[in-house]
Design a protein around this motif. Structure first.
Motif: not given
Length: 268
Positions: A85-109
């Motif tokens: 969450a620290q990585v995602s919240a502090r600043k925008a970076f390329p691929g942040r959406g994919l990063f968050e999707a990977a973190v939340l991925l277990p919810l999709a399966f």
């Protein structure tokens, strides 16, 4: 006609809310049955099945394993989710959406699909049937539940407090320890309790990964149901219901549930 429709609607809503707790009431009532089989309503009142549970070394061992596994899962999951969450919240970076999707991925399966994946992964590293293997699987499963409240709190965080502390001479570790973590304590508490509950009640994935030397209480419950029909299952389930309810009540008392379910209305 309108009043009749409203009355029917209210009746339906009332019936639904009465039906939802019905299975819990039946399980709790059956746990006090003096008979050797599950029955409702019970034919009397007895604490025999609670004594059988507390006097069984196998049940106690499985329960202690579940508590230890859930506690370790909660701590490790919160640390990992906090860093993510620290990585995602502090600043925008390329691929942040994919990063968050990977973190939340277990919810999709489905849990069964995750179990098959975990089984192959742990078998490749000779971790199937071991406590570290179960711990890894539970951490992966619980990360989304810990990440959500922490990232929500961080997106509401007033970063000027951190900047002011740095300007006044505090180092990064002091800022983290005395500014950031205390201000995020409600979110961290939420993440800890939800991670503990998710791990403590998990059975589907655990069934694929246990071995002869390790078993959790939910898995033992599942096995006991297949072997017999004694109300000891109802007694154990009642204790589990109590632990879950106490955890949720403690969460609501300490920080409130809105932090976990609230929409992410503010993004930096």
């Amino acid at each position: 006609m309108v009043s009749l429709t409203k009355g029917a609607y209210r009746t339906l809503v009332t019936a639904v809310f009465l039906f939802l707790p019905a299975p819990i009431v039946i399980v709790i009532a059956s746990s006090f049955s003096p008979t050797g089989y599950l029955s409702f309503p019970p034919q009397g009142f007895s604490l025999h099945w609670y004594r059988e549970f507390l006097g069984s070394s196998e049940w106690i061992s499985a329960l202690l394993t579940s508590v230890l596994l859930a506690s370790a899962t909660a701590v490790i999951t919160v640390v990992v989710a906090f860093l993510a969450a620290q990585v995602s919240a502090r600043k925008a970076f390329p691929g942040r959406g994919l990063f968050e999707a990977a973190v939340l991925l277990p919810l999709a399966f489905p849990h069964a699909a995750l179990a098959v994946v975990m089984l192959s992964l742990l078998a490749a590293f000779s971790l199937r049937g071991t406590f570290p293997g179960l711990l890894l699987a539970h951490v992966i499963l619980a990360i989304p539940y810990a990440y959500r409240p922490i990232i929500t709190a961080l997106r509401r965080f007033d970063w000027s407090c951190e900047e002011a502390a740095l300007i006044l001479g505090a180092d990064n570790w002091t800022v983290m320890r005395r500014i950031v973590i205390p201000m995020l304590r409600p979110a961290i508490t939420t993440a800890l309790l939800f991670s503990f509950i998710i791990s403590f009640d998990e059975v589907t994935i655990t069934m694929f990964l246990i071995g002869p030397d390790i078993a959790t209480a939910p898995v033992r419950i599942h096995g006991h149901i297949q072997e017999s029909n004694t109300p000891v299952i109802a007694a154990v389930s009642t204790l589990f219901i109590g632990v879950t309810l106490l955890s949720v009540l403690a969460l609501e008392r300490l920080v409130g549930l809105e932090l976990f379910v609230s929409n992410e209305t503010s993004r930096h």
